[in-house]
Design a protein around this motif. Structure first.
Motif, mmCIF file in Angstrom:
data_model
loop_
_atom_site.group_PDB
_atom_site.id
_atom_site.type_symbol
_atom_site.label_atom_id
_atom_site.label_comp_id
_atom_site.label_asym_id
_atom_site.label_seq_id
_atom_site.Cartn_x
_atom_site.Cartn_y
_atom_site.Cartn_z
ATOM 1 N N TYR A 1 5.637 16.786 43.821
ATOM 2 C CA TYR A 1 6.610 17.870 44.006
ATOM 3 C C TYR A 1 6.383 18.922 42.922
ATOM 4 C CZ TYR A 1 8.865 13.888 46.301
ATOM 5 O OH TYR A 1 9.127 12.786 47.063
ATOM 6 N N ASP A 2 6.519 20.183 43.303
ATOM 7 C CA ASP A 2 6.333 21.210 42.280
ATOM 8 C C ASP A 2 7.566 21.310 41.368
ATOM 9 O OD1 ASP A 2 8.246 23.024 43.419
ATOM 10 O OD2 ASP A 2 6.719 23.856 44.736
ATOM 11 N N GLU A 3 7.383 22.007 40.256
ATOM 12 C CA GLU A 3 8.422 22.119 39.227
ATOM 13 C C GLU A 3 9.719 22.705 39.773
ATOM 14 O OE1 GLU A 3 8.895 24.358 34.952
ATOM 15 O OE2 GLU A 3 6.882 23.726 35.561
ATOM 16 N N LYS A 4 9.621 23.719 40.613
ATOM 17 C CA LYS A 4 10.814 24.351 41.179
ATOM 18 C C LYS A 4 11.572 23.370 42.080
ATOM 19 C CE LYS A 4 12.514 28.345 43.798
ATOM 20 N NZ LYS A 4 13.823 27.793 43.744
ATOM 21 N N PHE A 5 10.850 22.610 42.884
ATOM 22 C CA PHE A 5 11.492 21.626 43.764
ATOM 23 C C PHE A 5 12.291 20.608 42.932
ATOM 24 C CE2 PHE A 5 11.726 17.591 45.970
ATOM 25 C CZ PHE A 5 12.180 17.958 47.230
ATOM 26 N N LEU A 6 11.671 20.101 41.868
ATOM 27 C CA LEU A 6 12.360 19.130 41.017
ATOM 28 C C LEU A 6 13.553 19.759 40.306
ATOM 29 C CD1 LEU A 6 9.275 17.239 39.586
ATOM 30 C CD2 LEU A 6 10.971 16.343 41.188
ATOM 31 N N ALA A 7 13.410 20.995 39.858
ATOM 32 C CA ALA A 7 14.521 21.679 39.186
ATOM 33 C C ALA A 7 15.680 21.911 40.153
ATOM 34 C CB ALA A 7 14.044 23.000 38.601
ATOM 35 N N ASP A 8 15.370 22.208 41.397
ATOM 36 C CA ASP A 8 16.408 22.477 42.398
ATOM 37 C C ASP A 8 17.051 21.200 42.945
ATOM 38 O OD1 ASP A 8 15.895 25.168 42.142
ATOM 39 O OD2 ASP A 8 14.729 25.320 44.000
ATOM 40 N N ASN A 9 16.290 20.104 42.979
ATOM 41 C CA ASN A 9 16.766 18.885 43.651
ATOM 42 C C ASN A 9 17.064 17.711 42.727
ATOM 43 O OD1 ASN A 9 16.635 19.575 46.628
ATOM 44 N ND2 ASN A 9 14.664 20.296 45.857
ATOM 45 N N GLY A 10 16.794 17.861 41.455
ATOM 46 C CA GLY A 10 17.189 16.857 40.481
ATOM 47 C C GLY A 10 16.118 15.855 40.101
ATOM 48 N N THR A 11 16.313 15.307 38.909
ATOM 49 C CA THR A 11 15.356 14.345 38.346
ATOM 50 C C THR A 11 16.057 13.105 37.766
ATOM 51 O OG1 THR A 11 15.420 15.497 36.213
ATOM 52 C CG2 THR A 11 13.684 16.165 37.764
ATOM 53 N N LEU A 12 17.279 12.845 38.185
ATOM 54 C CA LEU A 12 18.072 11.768 37.596
ATOM 55 C C LEU A 12 17.364 10.418 37.511
ATOM 56 C CD1 LEU A 12 20.740 10.775 36.372
ATOM 57 C CD2 LEU A 12 21.537 10.379 38.704
ATOM 58 N N PRO A 13 16.757 9.895 38.578
ATOM 59 C CA PRO A 13 16.164 8.551 38.454
ATOM 60 C C PRO A 13 15.064 8.475 37.405
ATOM 61 C CG PRO A 13 15.962 9.367 40.716
ATOM 62 C CD PRO A 13 16.593 10.448 39.905
ATOM 63 N N TRP A 14 14.290 9.524 37.281
ATOM 64 C CA TRP A 14 13.207 9.529 36.293
ATOM 65 C C TRP A 14 13.767 9.686 34.883
ATOM 66 C CZ3 TRP A 14 12.639 12.693 40.785
ATOM 67 C CH2 TRP A 14 11.857 12.106 41.775
ATOM 68 N N TYR A 15 14.848 10.422 34.764
ATOM 69 C CA TYR A 15 15.488 10.583 33.459
ATOM 70 C C TYR A 15 16.087 9.253 33.001
ATOM 71 C CZ TYR A 15 18.109 12.642 29.631
ATOM 72 O OH TYR A 15 18.593 12.936 28.390
ATOM 73 N N ILE A 16 16.653 8.505 33.933
ATOM 74 C CA ILE A 16 17.192 7.178 33.600
ATOM 75 C C ILE A 16 16.062 6.291 33.086
ATOM 76 C CG2 ILE A 16 18.166 5.049 34.564
ATOM 77 C CD1 ILE A 16 19.889 6.858 36.396
ATOM 78 N N GLN A 17 14.913 6.302 33.767
ATOM 79 C CA GLN A 17 13.759 5.505 33.335
ATOM 80 C C GLN A 17 13.324 5.902 31.926
ATOM 81 O OE1 GLN A 17 13.632 2.673 35.696
ATOM 82 N NE2 GLN A 17 11.825 2.816 34.464
ATOM 83 N N GLU A 18 13.238 7.200 31.684
ATOM 84 C CA GLU A 18 12.826 7.695 30.371
ATOM 85 C C GLU A 18 13.825 7.252 29.294
ATOM 86 O OE1 GLU A 18 12.683 11.991 28.110
ATOM 87 O OE2 GLU A 18 12.213 11.965 30.248
ATOM 88 N N THR A 19 15.095 7.355 29.616
ATOM 89 C CA THR A 19 16.145 6.962 28.674
ATOM 90 C C THR A 19 16.083 5.471 28.394
ATOM 91 O OG1 THR A 19 17.545 8.783 29.416
ATOM 92 C CG2 THR A 19 18.638 6.961 28.273
ATOM 93 N N MET A 20 15.892 4.657 29.430
ATOM 94 C CA MET A 20 15.791 3.206 29.237
ATOM 95 C C MET A 20 14.615 2.854 28.334
ATOM 96 S SD MET A 20 16.975 1.345 32.777
ATOM 97 C CE MET A 20 15.308 0.980 33.124
#
Length: 176
Positions: free
Chosen positions: A51-70
């Motif tokens: 997915y391009d950067e704009k798509f991720l910015a518009d649609n969210g990155t929560l699951p990957w952020y949770i992984q990074e945080t864990m």
């Protein structure tokens, strides 16, 4: 509660003061825009390729952020500071069931020499709710801990497992 109130503005500070454009998308994901769930890549690096950067910015990155945080929180378990270790354990518990991959690392914390770390590991296991044999075993073993706060937290965690914690009944009765 004071901590939550105090820290609740941190995402806004990152977003508006630091102009962090990645902050907003970390808090949601519009699943309907990603297509079939099975086709969504788990590693964030693969998601960024798909997915391009704009798509991720518009649609969210929560699951990957949770992984990074864990990942960051479990690395913090090796920190020399007791405060860092017990805070990391508590924060993982706040992630809840999505932190199930961190359970083996939380179980290792029951060998920590600091009561607060073991206590928060028990609290986190209860909040995450993985009802495995290994989780039950460590919580039952913790009922014999030298610290009353670890014992109390283990009892509460076992209570959250309901009937799945039936193997703990003899050890719980022994506490009476």
């Amino acid at each position: 509660l004071d901590f939550i109130t105090q820290e609740s503005t941190v995402p806004d500070l990152r977003k508006y003061t630091l102009r962090d454009k990645a902050e907003g998308p970390r808090h949601y994901i519009d699943m309907e825009n990603f297509g079939d769930v099975a086709s969504i890549p788990l590693p964030f690096e693969e998601a960024k390729k798909k997915y391009d950067e704009k798509f991720l910015a518009d649609n969210g990155t929560l699951p990957w952020y949770i992984q990074e945080t864990m990942t960051k929180l479990t690395k913090a378990f090796k920190d020399k500071s007791e405060v860092v270790r017990y805070t990391a354990a508590f924060a993982l518990g706040d992630i809840g069931p999505n932190a199930k991959d961190a359970v083996p690392d939380l179980i290792k914390l029951f060998d920590d020499y600091e009561d607060n770390v073991r206590r928060n590991a028990a609290i986190a296991l209860g909040k995450i709710g993985v009802k495995s044999e290994e989780t039950m075993s460590i919580l039952i073993k913790a009922l014999k801990d030298s610290s009353s706060s670890v014992i109390r937290s283990s009892v509460v965690a076992l209570g959250k497992f309901g009937p799945n914690a039936k193997d703990a009944v003899p050890a719980l009765i022994a506490l009476l």
